[in-house]
Scaffold this active site. Structure first.
Site, mmCIF file in Angstrom:
data_model
loop_
_atom_site.group_PDB
_atom_site.id
_atom_site.type_symbol
_atom_site.label_atom_id
_atom_site.label_comp_id
_atom_site.label_asym_id
_atom_site.label_seq_id
_atom_site.Cartn_x
_atom_site.Cartn_y
_atom_site.Cartn_z
ATOM 1 N N GLU A 193 0.726 -1.242 -0.057
ATOM 2 C CA GLU A 193 0.022 -0.072 -0.005
ATOM 3 C C GLU A 193 0.855 1.203 0.095
ATOM 4 O O GLU A 193 0.360 2.167 0.800
ATOM 5 C CB GLU A 193 -1.016 -0.033 1.292
ATOM 6 C CG GLU A 193 -2.009 -1.239 1.273
ATOM 7 C CD GLU A 193 -2.890 -1.371 2.629
ATOM 8 O OE1 GLU A 193 -2.879 -0.300 3.148
ATOM 9 O OE2 GLU A 193 -3.591 -2.260 2.549
ATOM 10 N N GLU A 242 -6.054 -10.691 -0.478
ATOM 11 C CA GLU A 242 -6.917 -10.569 0.812
ATOM 12 C C GLU A 242 -8.550 -10.488 0.340
ATOM 13 O O GLU A 242 -9.200 -9.332 0.655
ATOM 14 C CB GLU A 242 -6.422 -9.305 1.172
ATOM 15 C CG GLU A 242 -5.112 -9.191 1.759
ATOM 16 C CD GLU A 242 -4.569 -7.591 2.102
ATOM 17 O OE1 GLU A 242 -5.406 -7.092 2.467
ATOM 18 O OE2 GLU A 242 -3.307 -7.491 2.201
#
Ligand code: 9MR
Length: 590
Positions: free
Chosen positions: A364, A495
């Site tokens: 991220e 995820e």
């Protein structure tokens, strides 16, 4: 009475794991034991080799592991051959105190260890590789510590003594009336006649292979050559009920586990339906190195070992992230911060080498900015450009923090697959920005793949709106998978979950919450339809996807219900009662 004395650690305990073509070697340590009569008894020597076939042809890529010690594992090569051994050398370690007070002995139902070892952590594993007891030895009197072993049922256990990086492994055999602690020779508890191992099985090998039934094989010794193991093919006409096995010819299916779920009621589902794992929080920086130089591996090791023992692939999450990283890491100069990255990445990857096959090296690092240079968060309306997140990493070290992390990772474990992991890769602009630095990492051979998080929701809306939900169409996800694969990158869905909330992602408006404990039919159907269409797409892109991992096992334990709002969510394939949902049936229906 016979007991151990003068124990010395020797470089004899290592193991290797081949992942496909990769040969990974890693080391731990064991010991040599001398008895009081100074007869030298060798450490537990493990040398097992053989061939796995389907009755005619060799089976490649079958995973063979020793049930009693998950560290001993190998994968068959193209000839179906494997070998598991601890005699291939290792680190030269000398015990800090090698005099006679390093004596471990059994006394009735108790194990006594000398004062020199009372700093050790002692753990007891059952035959399934699960840690069932941990001891911080208490001193019973000056000079020794005592551990109560009463209440153990008959069977074979492993006892590990560990201090720092060193770990000694002993077998403990418990019968109804006797207890033995062994090197190769059994050492009986006080008053019991010593005897060696019986000819019955001392351990088992577990063999898992795609398309074959999991198989357990008794071994009567730790030194056996030319074992011939025949696997039985899974009956393809029978209805396959396991998610992982159903997808055996497509990609491994993983689940995120936490410190409880890998061993509580969720564990049965995890082991039955998944063949890959990732720790949800336990391998993040704050968990592994909360203060400088203070590495804490016990929890993650227990989880990773549980996964490996069950024949699962393990993803490592995450080495460098702006979140869940302690403050001390960012203090000081750029060079100091980069050095901390090198130290952390190196130490962590060496610890899990051979057990973790793929790492999210950086997570991220990209966000959207508005015209005023502010992070747009989840509202893409004012978005004008994508760029590096203005994290504390970025503030201190710029993009060097990313490149440095990947460089250190490649050096620490050249056999591990290295990933950049992020959400919203299906937004073209974000993906283009990611590709701009991923390509440069590729030019330096520092990256192998990208992780697509895929926290999705049940909206199938196509029209343009101001938040991410509308872009998460099957078409957009398929496009991102194909674009990344076209660059020669591995692609992992890392995820996956599908929220029942379609907008106002972090809404605190309680009137709009779904408060039913069980998901009603309408939501069940919507979710099933959504999972069905995504998995159809995953299957048609199976040649480009190497892993699909869910962010959790069942709806009673999901990060989406842990938001500050506490809003309950139902994003996974198993419900709060741990029962399969309609969504499960949908992904199994092909
Ligand atoms: O699921 C994780 C949750 O338990 C933590 O509280 C949270 C802290 O930031 O991190 C969650 O996991 C995140 C993952 O590490 C990175 N991608 C987003 C995941 C969900 O927030």
């Amino acid at each position: 009475m016979q007991y151990f004395t003068g124990e010395t650690l020797h470089p004899v305990h290592s193991f290797k794991l081949r992942c496909g073509m990769n040969l990974i070697t890693s080391c731990c340590v064991a010991m040599l034991v001398h008895t009081v009569v100074h007869a030298s008894a060798p450490a537990l020597q493990i040398a097992l080799s053989g061939t796995v076939t389907d009755g005619n042809d060799p089976v490649e890529n079958a995973i063979i592991s020793l049930v009693n010690n998950p560290l001993f594992i190998d994968t068959t090569d193209a000839d179906g051959a494997f070998s598991i051994s601890n005699s291939t050398g290792g680190i030269d370690v000398t015990r800090r105190n090698s005099r006679r007070d390093c004596t471990v002995r059994l006394s009735g139902n108790r194990m006594k260890i000398p004062i020199a070892m009372t700093n050790e952590k002692v753990s007891l594993y059952n035959a399934g590789g699960r840690c069932i007891r941990r001891y911080a030895p208490e001193k019973d009197r000056p000079g020794s510590g005592i551990m109560d072993l009463s209440g153990l049922s008959s069977g074979v256990y492993l006892v590990t003594f560990s201090a720092g990086r060193l770990s000694l492994v002993r077998k403990l055999m418990v019968t109804a009336t006797e207890m033995y602690l062994t090197g190769t020779d059994a050492v009986p508890s006080t008053g019991i006649r010593q005897r060696g191992w019986s000819q019955a099985a001392v351990d088992q090998l577990k063999i898992t292979g795609a398309g074959f039934n999991d198989t357990l094989v008794d071994i009567s010794s730790y030194r056996m050559d030319d074992l011939l193991i025949v696997l039985t093919p899974i009956d393809s006409t029978a209805t396959e009920t396991s998610l992982g096995r159903k997808y055996a010819n497509y990609f491994p299916v993983g689940a995120a586990i936490d410190g409880d779920s890998y061993r509580d009621a969720h564990a049965a589902i995890w082991k039955e339906h998944f063949n890959a794992a990732v720790c949800e929080n336990e391998m993040k920086w704050e968990s592994l190195q909360p203060t400088e130089g203070n590495f804490q591996f016990d929890q993650a090791n227990a989880m990773v070992n549980a996964a490996v023992t069950n024949g699962m692939l393990v993803r490592g999450h995450v080495l460098v992230w702006y979140n869940q990283t302690p403050d001390w890491v960012y203090q000081g100069s750029k060079e100091q911060v980069l050095q901390r990255i090198r130290t952390h990445v190196t130490r962590v990857m060496q610890e899990f080498k051979g057990r973790v096959y793929a790492w999210d090296v950086v997570n991220e690092a990209v966000i959207g900015y508005d015209a005023a240079g502010q992070d747009v968060g989840e509202d893409l309306g004012p978005l004008v450009r994508w760029g590096y997140r203005n994290s504390r990493w970025q503030q201190v070290a710029g993009e060097d923090h990313i490149f440095e992390a990947f460089r250190a990772a490649r050096a620490a474990d050249p056999d591990a697959k290295l990933f950049y992991n992020d959400y919203w890769n299906y937004l073209d602009g974000k993906r283009e920005f990611i590709i701009s630095f991923v390509k440069r990492l590729q030019e330096q051979n520092l990256i192998d793949g990208v992780g697509l998080q895929c926290h999705l929701n049940i909206s199938t809306a196509q029209e343009k709106m101001t938040n991410q939900t509308v872009y998460q169409t099957v078409e957009n996800l398929e496009k991102e998978i194909q674009e990344y694969a076209a660059l020669g990158l591995d692609v992992h869905i890392t995820e996956l979950d599908i929220s029942i909330y379609t907008r106002d992602y972090a809404s605190s408006d309680q009137s709009r919450w779904y408060t039913g404990y069980d998901l009603n039919e309408e939501y069940q159907d919507k979710m099933a339809a959504r999972y069905r269409e995504f998995f159809e797409m995953f299957r048609r892109n199976a040649d480009k996807l190497q892993n699909v991992t869910f962010w959790g096992i069942a709806d009673d334990n999901t990060w989406l219900s842990e938001l500050s709002s506490g809003r309950p969510d139902h994003p996974l394939l198993f419900d709060k009662h741990l029962q399969p949902k309609k969504a499960f049936d949908a992904v199994m229906d092909f």
